[in-house]
Design a protein around this motif. Structure first.
Motif, PDB file in Angstrom:
ATOM      1  N   ILE A 302       0.828  -1.203   0.000  1.00 52.12           N
ATOM      2  CA  ILE A 302       0.000   0.000   0.000  1.00 52.12           C
ATOM      3  C   ILE A 302       0.866   1.258   0.000  1.00 52.12           C
ATOM      4  O   ILE A 302       0.575   2.232  -0.694  1.00 52.12           O
ATOM      5  CB  ILE A 302      -0.961  -0.053   1.206  1.00 52.12           C
ATOM      6  N   ILE A 303       1.976   1.179   0.745  1.00 49.28           N
ATOM      7  CA  ILE A 303       2.905   2.309   0.759  1.00 49.28           C
ATOM      8  C   ILE A 303       3.488   2.543  -0.623  1.00 49.28           C
ATOM      9  O   ILE A 303       3.614   3.664  -1.094  1.00 49.28           O
ATOM     10  CB  ILE A 303       4.025   2.035   1.793  1.00 49.28           C
ATOM     11  N   VAL A 314      -9.742   1.631   1.004  1.00 49.02           N
ATOM     12  CA  VAL A 314     -10.141   0.792   2.132  1.00 49.02           C
ATOM     13  C   VAL A 314      -8.956   0.065   2.746  1.00 49.02           C
ATOM     14  O   VAL A 314      -9.050  -0.457   3.839  1.00 49.02           O
ATOM     15  CB  VAL A 314     -11.203  -0.245   1.718  1.00 49.02           C
ATOM     16  N   GLU A 315      -7.827   0.035   2.003  1.00 52.93           N
ATOM     17  CA  GLU A 315      -6.672  -0.689   2.526  1.00 52.93           C
ATOM     18  C   GLU A 315      -6.219  -0.123   3.871  1.00 52.93           C
ATOM     19  O   GLU A 315      -5.765  -0.866   4.730  1.00 52.93           O
ATOM     20  CB  GLU A 315      -5.512  -0.649   1.531  1.00 52.93           C
ATOM     21  N   SER A 381     -12.936   3.312  15.455  1.00 48.55           N
ATOM     22  CA  SER A 381     -12.848   1.970  16.046  1.00 48.55           C
ATOM     23  C   SER A 381     -12.794   0.923  14.938  1.00 48.55           C
ATOM     24  O   SER A 381     -13.112   1.197  13.778  1.00 48.55           O
ATOM     25  CB  SER A 381     -14.063   1.708  16.932  1.00 48.55           C
ATOM     26  N   ASN A 382     -12.394  -0.286  15.298  1.00 50.96           N
ATOM     27  CA  ASN A 382     -12.327  -1.347  14.292  1.00 50.96           C
ATOM     28  C   ASN A 382     -13.698  -1.657  13.697  1.00 50.96           C
ATOM     29  O   ASN A 382     -13.790  -2.091  12.555  1.00 50.96           O
ATOM     30  CB  ASN A 382     -11.677  -2.594  14.893  1.00 50.96           C
ATOM     31  N   GLU A 383     -14.747  -1.401  14.487  1.00 46.84           N
ATOM     32  CA  GLU A 383     -16.103  -1.593  13.947  1.00 46.84           C
ATOM     33  C   GLU A 383     -16.380  -0.559  12.846  1.00 46.84           C
ATOM     34  O   GLU A 383     -16.950  -0.882  11.803  1.00 46.84           O
ATOM     35  CB  GLU A 383     -17.146  -1.459  15.063  1.00 46.84           C
ATOM     36  N   ILE A 384     -15.965   0.696  13.112  1.00 44.57           N
ATOM     37  CA  ILE A 384     -16.144   1.741  12.093  1.00 44.57           C
ATOM     38  C   ILE A 384     -15.332   1.402  10.841  1.00 44.57           C
ATOM     39  O   ILE A 384     -15.809   1.560   9.707  1.00 44.57           O
ATOM     40  CB  ILE A 384     -15.716   3.113  12.680  1.00 44.57           C
ATOM     41  N   GLN A 385     -14.105   0.900  11.038  1.00 44.06           N
ATOM     42  CA  GLN A 385     -13.265   0.548   9.879  1.00 44.06           C
ATOM     43  C   GLN A 385     -13.923  -0.562   9.055  1.00 44.06           C
ATOM     44  O   GLN A 385     -13.928  -0.510   7.823  1.00 44.06           O
ATOM     45  CB  GLN A 385     -11.879   0.073  10.334  1.00 44.06           C
ATOM     46  N   ARG A 386     -14.468  -1.563   9.740  1.00 42.66           N
ATOM     47  CA  ARG A 386     -15.124  -2.654   9.011  1.00 42.66           C
ATOM     48  C   ARG A 386     -16.334  -2.122   8.244  1.00 42.66           C
ATOM     49  O   ARG A 386     -16.617  -2.553   7.120  1.00 42.66           O
ATOM     50  CB  ARG A 386     -15.548  -3.761   9.970  1.00 42.66           C
ATOM     51  N   ALA A 390     -16.939  -2.346   4.136  1.00 37.58           N
ATOM     52  CA  ALA A 390     -18.149  -2.905   3.528  1.00 37.58           C
ATOM     53  C   ALA A 390     -18.869  -1.859   2.681  1.00 37.58           C
ATOM     54  O   ALA A 390     -19.353  -2.152   1.584  1.00 37.58           O
ATOM     55  CB  ALA A 390     -19.069  -3.440   4.621  1.00 37.58           C
ATOM     56  N   LYS A 391     -18.902  -0.626   3.212  1.00 35.68           N
ATOM     57  CA  LYS A 391     -19.630   0.426   2.494  1.00 35.68           C
ATOM     58  C   LYS A 391     -18.963   0.722   1.148  1.00 35.68           C
ATOM     59  O   LYS A 391     -19.628   0.844   0.120  1.00 35.68           O
ATOM     60  CB  LYS A 391     -19.668   1.687   3.359  1.00 35.68           C
ATOM     61  N   VAL A 392     -17.628   0.803   1.160  1.00 35.02           N
ATOM     62  CA  VAL A 392     -16.909   1.106  -0.074  1.00 35.02           C
ATOM     63  C   VAL A 392     -17.065  -0.034  -1.078  1.00 35.02           C
ATOM     64  O   VAL A 392     -17.291   0.189  -2.265  1.00 35.02           O
ATOM     65  CB  VAL A 392     -15.413   1.373   0.224  1.00 35.02           C
ATOM     66  N   LYS A 393     -16.967  -1.267  -0.569  1.00 34.38           N
ATOM     67  CA  LYS A 393     -16.970  -2.394  -1.497  1.00 34.38           C
ATOM     68  C   LYS A 393     -18.375  -2.802  -1.945  1.00 34.38           C
ATOM     69  O   LYS A 393     -18.537  -3.404  -2.998  1.00 34.38           O
ATOM     70  CB  LYS A 393     -16.288  -3.614  -0.846  1.00 34.38           C
ATOM     71  N   MET A 394     -19.379  -2.529  -1.112  1.00 32.93           N
ATOM     72  CA  MET A 394     -20.728  -2.986  -1.427  1.00 32.93           C
ATOM     73  C   MET A 394     -21.681  -1.846  -1.720  1.00 32.93           C
ATOM     74  O   MET A 394     -22.844  -2.063  -2.017  1.00 32.93           O
ATOM     75  CB  MET A 394     -21.275  -3.827  -0.257  1.00 32.93           C
ATOM     76  N   GLY A 395     -21.186  -0.620  -1.635  1.00 38.31           N
ATOM     77  CA  GLY A 395     -22.039   0.539  -1.867  1.00 38.31           C
ATOM     78  C   GLY A 395     -22.955   0.791  -0.688  1.00 38.31           C
ATOM     79  O   GLY A 395     -22.873   0.129   0.337  1.00 38.31           O
TER      80      GLY A 395
END
Lengths: 396, 377
Positions: A302-303, A314-315, A381-386, A390-395
């Motif tokens: 990613i770097i 999302v990475e 939080s990790n919940e927000i990251q997840r 999902a939002k980016v990948k699934m709309g």
């Protein structure tokens, strides 16, 4: 596909290594290695050493006096510094506020604040979270009302890391309560000495006063301390968060933690043999090391994209989740490794004025295990990251 | 088959729960944590008056219980309330060792323990013994009518409050032989006894203890010379049942605090407990909680069986609870967010109690290895 650093990158790494060897004071690396608490003076000293070399503002453009390192260079430094037990660079002014000022601040703000950050004249803290606005940051309620050439600020911020050292705070405040939440937020710079501000420490579960509550009662803030445009603060905050998420994987911290863990596990005995030879312990250690090896390469992938100009997507959320799980697992194993000596409360040893109870490495391990539960909570939080992934990948 | 508590144990549970809900509030407990002694004399007396200590001893010993399910009834409640007072050290470890090995004069001390006027400490673990129960390097040497003790003991809980330390020392054999270990009842004011006290991470206090040519009369030996190991193993088995039950009680509180927080904490315009991702994780905590409850029942029900069966069930319970308790502690903190990271919030203390359980008498991995070894036996 080439997993090695280029000759230029290797030369840079050697330069970083010799700098750390020659310039990192032993008192500071000893404190970091033993898990002792770093005081304000310790951190300022390290900042000043870096600044004297021109390596403090690593991610700033040259026009503002920065080193303008690319992502690979920053990664090399972060990893080498962590492995050398260098103090963490406090990011609030340097890598969170400064990029916002450089992009959205006025010329006067840039000319005034940026040199003061470089020279350590100001210690900034972050006024984002509120008691009712954590993961849902946009619901923040701290109110700023324009009166003539001032804003009058009322409300409360919380989880203000190292706010006890700060003389300045950058805040998200609500300037328009009648529009969509995100559209009524502004970005204000506030002098902590202004009448009406009160800082109260929050003692964390490991006994450390690392974070604070900051209360604002009729605090007068000059309008020239508004960054950018009124009610555009959310845009700036999101920009800031992308900078907060650099080095989010914490590969260097994990490598340093793994080294410490192995060192301890070679000394600790279990059933008459070194703990590191215990098959169950060795299996746990191996699993986390395998995870770390893969994540380090994900991080470099990613770097490397970022150094090529691609915006992190999302990475960075993925790295935050995996990186914190790995660091927390290393903390858990290290706590276990010290056995019954994980039980004493290390208040005296943390202050460095008493002989440790048990082996010197044992004292801070439970505290670090508990303190680093924060890694999966703060900075989104990790919940927000997840949710972001999902939002980016699934709309939606 | 009957999984209900007996009437007597139900009454004990009810009265202890009421007493702790009333007297052992978060505020009171936080004051106890900050105090010099790390415990409350008033609470200790209150627990004794309530019969809580007596419930941990048999009628022959002057109590009215003493079975595995008496231990779990008491310790589940202590765990629920995050009690830091040294019930494990004075009553379970100290009490059981005296009861198992003491002569008439030594047994007479149990009355003071049950009455709440005498504290005990078990000085057994050493700086490099980790969780190995038979690794004893402190020495006891007969010198005429005297015994001379030398050695060091590590993280001795309740050592400063104890009127007597029950000290293990080797009279014969190699460093980790089961045979050759004796126990001595050492008065706290003995010359040659040095304590270095400190607070514990999860509350209460402990000390590093050293013996330098500490002279004792032979009459302070508990039981026969070199033959204390079976009693040590039995007392530690009871302590492991108590620790498992205490962790279970703490897990109940952690899950209840989490349920309540999920239902009241509003983010994004609704209680966060309405997010399915969190609902599922909360459900997993409850599933693990019931697994833990059954493991405690298995262990308590085998405490009076022969050592092999007893220790197999106990190793199973401590391993299972080590895993489920860590999950519950960490998930509770994570789903609360920052508030659970603050010292004054109830969950912070409860989580510390849960996690620190893993450092007394063996962690999750130690008990896994014990289970494997005992299964093969």
């Amino acid at each position: 596909m080439d997993l090695s650093y280029s000759p230029e990158e290797l030369a840079f790494r050697d330069e970083v290594r010799s700098f750390l060897r020659d310039e990192l004071p032993k008192e500071l690396s000893d404190k970091v290695r033993s898990g002792a608490e770093l005081g304000k003076a310790d951190i300022e000293r390290w900042h000043a050493i870096l600044n004297a070399r021109g390596w403090f503002a690593q991610n700033w453009p040259k026009e503002f006096g920065g080193a303008a390192w690319n992502a690979v260079q920053r990664h090399i430094f972060e990893e080498e510094a962590a492995m050398a037990d260098a103090p963490r660079i406090v990011p609030f002014g340097l890598s969170m506020l400064a990029p916002v000022l450089q992009k959205f601040g006025s010329k006067a703000q840039q000319d005034h604040y940026l040199p003061r950050i470089l020279n350590g004249d100001d210690w900034w803290c972050q006024g984002y979270s509120e008691p009712g606005a954590g993961s849902d940051l946009a619901s923040l309620k701290t109110r700023a009302v324009r009166e003539g050439d001032h804003y009058i600020v009322n409300g409360q911020k919380t989880w203000t890391t190292l706010g006890q050292h700060a003389n300045m705070i950058f805040c998200l405040v609500r300037t328009d309560p009648d529009v969509k939440q995100q559209a009524g937020i502004s970005f204000l710079l506030i002098d902590m000495d202004t009448p009406g501000i009160e800082v109260r420490p929050i003692i964390l579960l490991d006994g450390t006063p690392e974070v604070n509550e900051v209360f604002f009662k009729d605090v007068k803030v000059p309008v020239e301390n508004l960054v950018g445009e009124e009610n555009k603060g959310w845009t700036y905050a999101k920009y800031l968060l992308t900078h907060e998420r650099t080095n989010i994987a914490g590969v260097g911290f994990s490598r340093a933690g793994l080294d410490t863990l192995k060192r301890i596990a070679r000394i600790e005995m279990s059933g008459g043999r070194p703990l590191i030879e215990n098959p169950h312990f060795a299996a746990r250690l191996a699993k986390v090391e395998i995870d770390l090896m893969a994540m380090a390469t994900t991080n470099l992938r990613i770097i490397s994209q970022a150094a090529g100009g691609a915006a992190p997507g999302v990475e960075s959320s993925m790295l935050k989740v995996k990186g914190t799980i790995i660091r927390q697992e290393i903390n858990d194993l290290t706590r276990r490794a010290v056995g019954p000596y994980a039980m004493p409360f290390p208040s005296e040893t943390l202050e460095g004025n008493n002989d440790p109870v048990g082996p010197d490495y044992a004292g801070p391990q439970s505290a670090q295990y508990f303190n680093n539960r924060k890694l999966s909570i703060f900075g989104g939080s990790n919940e927000i990251q997840r949710g972001i992934i999902a939002k980016v990948k699934m709309g939606g | 088959m009957d999984f209900n508590l007996t009437d007597e144990r139900q009454m004990l549970q009810d009265s202890l729960r009421r007493y702790l809900a009333d007297k052992y509030t978060t505020k009171v407990r936080n004051e106890i944590l900050e105090s010099e002694t790390g415990m409350s004399g008033a609470i200790w007396t209150g627990l004794a008056d309530l019969g809580v200590i007596g419930a941990l001893f048999t009628e022959a010993q002057g109590g009215f219980g003493g079975a595995g399910f008496d231990i779990t009834t008491v310790f589940e409640e202590l765990g629920r309330a995050g009690v830091v007072e040294p019930m494990l050290d004075s009553a379970i470890l100290g009490g059981r060792l005296i009861a198992a090995l003491g002569d008439d004069a030594q047994q007479a001390l149990l009355g003071d323990v049950i009455g709440g006027t005498l504290h005990l400490a078990f000085a057994h673990g050493e700086p490099t013994s980790r969780y190995d129960l038979s690794r004893v390097q402190a020495t006891a040497v007969q010198n005429g009518d005297d015994i001379v003790l030398n050695g060091r003991k590590a993280v001795v809980a309740n050592a400063e409050a104890a009127g007597y330390l029950i000290v293990s020392a080797r009279e014969s054999g190699a460093a980790d032989d089961v045979d050759g270990i004796s126990l001595f009842l050492v008065p706290a004011d003995s010359a040659g006894l040095t304590l270095r006290g400190y607070p514990l991470f999860a509350g209460g206090r402990a000390a590093e203890v050293s013996f330098d040519d500490l002279h004792l009369p032979s009459s302070t030996r508990l039981g026969a010379a070199g033959a204390a190991y079976p009693a040590i193993a039995a007392a530690v088995a009871a302590a492991n049942v108590a620790l498992a039950a205490e962790a279970l009680g703490a897990m109940e509180t952690a899950t209840e605090l989490t349920r309540s927080y999920l239902m009241t904490r509003q983010q994004f315009g609704r209680p966060i407990g309405t997010f399915q991702a969190l609902q599922h994780r909360y459900s997993d905590m409850l599933i693990e909680l019931e697994q833990a409850r059954s493991a405690v029942i298995n262990a308590a029900g085998h405490l009076e069986r022969d050592a092999q069966q007893r220790d197999l069930q106990i190793a199973a319970a401590r391993n299972l609870i080590g895993r489920s308790a860590r999950l519950v502690a960490e998930e509770s903190i994570q789903m609360h967010g920052g508030i659970a990271m603050t010292q004054e919030y109830e969950l912070a203390h409860i989580a510390k109690r849960i996690v620190m359980t893993d450092h007394r008498f063996g962690d999750t991995d130690y008990h896994l290895e014990r289970f494997i070894a005992l299964s093969a036996a």
